[in-house]
Write an enzyme that holds these catalytic residues in place. Structure first.
Site, mmCIF file in Angstrom:
data_model
loop_
_atom_site.group_PDB
_atom_site.id
_atom_site.type_symbol
_atom_site.label_atom_id
_atom_site.label_comp_id
_atom_site.label_asym_id
_atom_site.label_seq_id
_atom_site.Cartn_x
_atom_site.Cartn_y
_atom_site.Cartn_z
ATOM 1 N N ASN A 33 0.825 -1.213 0.000
ATOM 2 C CA ASN A 33 0.000 0.000 0.000
ATOM 3 C C ASN A 33 0.855 1.257 0.000
ATOM 4 O O ASN A 33 0.558 2.241 -0.705
ATOM 5 C CB ASN A 33 -0.923 0.007 1.216
ATOM 6 C CG ASN A 33 -2.093 -0.965 1.044
ATOM 7 O OD1 ASN A 33 -2.495 -1.264 -0.083
ATOM 8 N ND2 ASN A 33 -2.626 -1.466 2.137
ATOM 9 N N GLU A 93 -6.027 -7.973 5.326
ATOM 10 C CA GLU A 93 -5.223 -8.966 4.609
ATOM 11 C C GLU A 93 -5.297 -10.343 5.249
ATOM 12 O O GLU A 93 -4.499 -11.221 4.917
ATOM 13 C CB GLU A 93 -3.763 -8.493 4.540
ATOM 14 C CG GLU A 93 -3.029 -8.499 5.871
ATOM 15 C CD GLU A 93 -3.208 -7.238 6.676
ATOM 16 O OE1 GLU A 93 -2.369 -6.944 7.525
ATOM 17 O OE2 GLU A 93 -4.212 -6.512 6.425
ATOM 18 N N ASP A 152 -5.004 -3.976 -3.328
ATOM 19 C CA ASP A 152 -6.165 -4.770 -3.754
ATOM 20 C C ASP A 152 -5.746 -5.881 -4.714
ATOM 21 O O ASP A 152 -6.264 -7.002 -4.652
ATOM 22 C CB ASP A 152 -7.195 -3.866 -4.426
ATOM 23 C CG ASP A 152 -7.855 -2.920 -3.429
ATOM 24 O OD1 ASP A 152 -7.730 -3.171 -2.206
ATOM 25 O OD2 ASP A 152 -8.504 -1.944 -3.880
#
Length: 600
Positions: free
Chosen positions: A477, A512, A486
């Site tokens: 991220n 996650e 994603d």
């Protein structure tokens, strides 16, 4: 003088004979007039009955051939009623009845025309209700009564006139018998010849009358009657006998028509009863199909109800798979053995054409490739809903006319149920699936875990749980953005779904983290399988668009349910999460099994 006397006697006798003959001629004319009246009365009834039979047949069978003769018969009935009134103008009593009959016939014709207008507009139920009021029957009974009175009186008049004829004949015989001794031998011979000429037709007429009275309907006056009067009388009598025979034949024909109409009505009633039973069965089937939650339940319902709707016809239901590139056999019934379980849509001519396709006998039509070698007779019915083909019914047999109705409503019900089932399943999938990864969500996890724990508790079979998450997920991220994160989750989810068994339930727990429920599997066996999954994921390179995000590793914690844990699964999840935490603490990218599970 003798000659004068003979001349006077002959003249007087001749004058008397002429007078009697003229009177007999008038009587014969009136007898013929009575025959015409009877004939016209019978025609009124017969044509009206013909119109009734045609209209009733049209209402009962809805066959337009019955309706074609109704208007002609009504016109004939109206004309015959007018003719009857004209013929009875010389008799006030009979003429009054004839006028009443003409009025009643007009009312009956108006009712029949009103019923014909309803049937002409297709309102057969309204026409039957209109007939059921009984107004037409009452009018017909009044017509029959008036006709009967008129016929009886006219027959009495005819009998009286025939009696008068016979009396006149006897007078002629008496005149001939008295004058014979006084005339010359020639006149005697002529008289005797005249008597024979009178007796022969009269005897023939009396004999035929006796035969007709005895029930011989075909008895008629034949041969030379010797005079035009007797010939006319014989013709009038024969015409009257013919009309009587026709009237009786019309009565028999009307009776036969009524019996045929009754048979048709009984057949239609039986058909309606059978269709009502079928609709009731289909209603129960539709109600159950709406309540079905799984494909197996839907298939079980079809296997139970379709043989009741189409008895003795084995078959199978094929439905499109999710990709719509195959028709998959969902249910079979009647002991049918399928040539192939699945086939492509282009292998069925019913699906190609979007309408029924069938083979009644070898060589009668093109055979669908999916049928196989048994091609003597079968029927494929496409299932359509909203203009979309969603499946096909394959039936091993010949579908007759009545079964085509059953098949049509059956196909419509199954198609609607399949669409409804698909919509329900889609809605349920939306509530239990994670929209990003396509895996089951946490809600589904909690529902399934409690069910699997209850099953394991009853059966004694082991139940294990795997909790895992992506190592250093935050790095993706931070370095590449949330879209890259994603993509990592989607790639990992796809690999988890591919690597675990079909019976295992793979869920996204949140963020996650992922959870896998492994029914009937203990920790030792599951550890080896998870190791394979871990290693496979570590070899995967994640890509997004045209860039490479790098490799991914995961950490796994494994736990097994025991009787000391709660039935909702919270303790089992907590134990697996503790094993996952240990894997993280010991360096990540590894599998840690709860010690309690290993000891067991």
């Amino acid at each position: 003088m003798l000659c004068t006397l003979l001349g006077i006697l002959t003249t007087g006798l001749a004058g008397a004979l002429v007078g009697v003959t003229m009177e007999m001629h008038d009587s014969l004319t009136w007898v013929d007039h009575s025959s015409q009246v009877l004939r016209s009365a019978n025609r009124v009834v017969s044509t009206l009955r013909e119109a009734e039979s045609g209209q009733r047949g049209f209402i009962l069978t809805q066959n337009p051939e019955f309706a074609e003769s109704v208007e002609r018969a009504l016109g004939s009935a109206r004309r015959e009623a007018a003719t009857l009134a004209r013929l009875t103008a010389d008799n006030p009593t009979q003429n009054t009845r004839a006028r009443q009959i003409e009025t009643l016939v007009g009312e009956r014709i108006a009712i029949l025309q009103a019923s014909a207008r309803l049937t002409g507009n297709g309102s057969f139920v309204a026409a039957r209700d209109f007939v059921a009021t009984g107004r037409g029957l009452m009018l017909m009974q009044l017509v029959d009564g008036k006709i009967g009175d008129l016929v009886l009186d006219e027959r009495d008049l005819a009998a009286t006139r025939m009696d008068k004829v016979e009396r006149l004949l006897r007078v002629i015989l008496w005149l001939a018998a008295v004058g014979t001794p006084l005339t010359l031998l020639f006149l005697v011979m002529m008289a005797r010849s005249l008597i024979r000429r009178i007796r022969q037709p009269a005897g023939a007429m009396i004999e035929v009358m006796g035969q007709l009275g005895a029930g011989e309907r075909k008895a008629r006056i034949t041969g030379d009657m010797g005079s035009s009067e007797f010939s006319q009388l014989a013709q009038g009598y024969n015409a009257m006998a013919d009309e009587l025979e026709l009237a009786l034949a019309d009565q028999v024909k009307a009776h036969d028509n009524l019996e045929a109409a009754n048979d048709a009505l009984s057949h239609n009633a039986q058909t309606l009863r059978e269709r009502g039973e079928v609709i009731e069965i289909l209603g129960g089937m539709a109600h159950r199909m709406q309540a079905a939650r799984t494909d197996e339940e839907l298939a079980a319902i079809i296997r139970v109800f379709v043989p009741r709707v189409l008895p003795h016809i084995p078959g199978a239901l094929y439905v499109h798979n999710n990709s719509r590139n195959l028709l998959v056999a969902t249910a079979t019934w009647g002991g049918l053995e399928l040539a192939q379980g699945n086939f492509a849509p282009e292998e069925c001519w019913a699906l190609r054409r979007g309408q029924s396709h069938f083979v009644d006998e070898p060589g009668s039509d093109i055979v669908c490739p999916h049928v196989g070698s048994q091609t003597d007779h079968y029927h494929c019915e496409p299932l359509l809903a909203g203009g979309e083909v969603i499946g096909v019914l394959y039936l091993k047999g010949t579908i007759d006319t009545e079964n085509r109705f059953r098949l049509a409503v059956l196909s419509e019900n199954i198609a609607s149920a399949l669409v409804n089932h698909r919509l329900q399943r889609g809605l349920r999938e939306q509530t239990i699936r994670d929209p990003l990864t396509g895996l089951f969500n946490r809600r589904y996890l909690e529902e399934t875990l409690s069910l699997e724990i209850a099953r394991a508790s009853r059966s004694g079979a082991p139940l294990s749980l795997v909790m895992c998450d992506v190592d250093h997920f935050k790095r993706f991220n931070d370095e590449f953005g949330h879209d890259a994160g994603d993509q990592v989750l989607q790639t990992v989810a796809a690999e988890l779904r591919r690597r675990f068994r079909d019976g295992d339930v793979v869920c996204r727990f949140g963020g996650e983290e992922f959870v896998i429920i492994a029914p009937a599997t203990d920790a030792t066996v599951l550890q080896a399988r998870v190791e394979e999954v871990r290693e496979a994921i570590s070899l995967v390179t994640v890509r997004q668009g045209g860039r490479t995000l790098g490799s991914v590793t995961m950490s796994f914690g494994v736990a097994t349910w025991s009787d000391g844990m709660d039935r909702e699964g919270a303790m089992l999840v907590k134990t697996a999460d503790a094993a996952l935490y240990a894997a993280k603490r010991n360096g990540r990218n590894r599998v840690v099994v709860d010690a309690t599970a290993l000891a067991a």
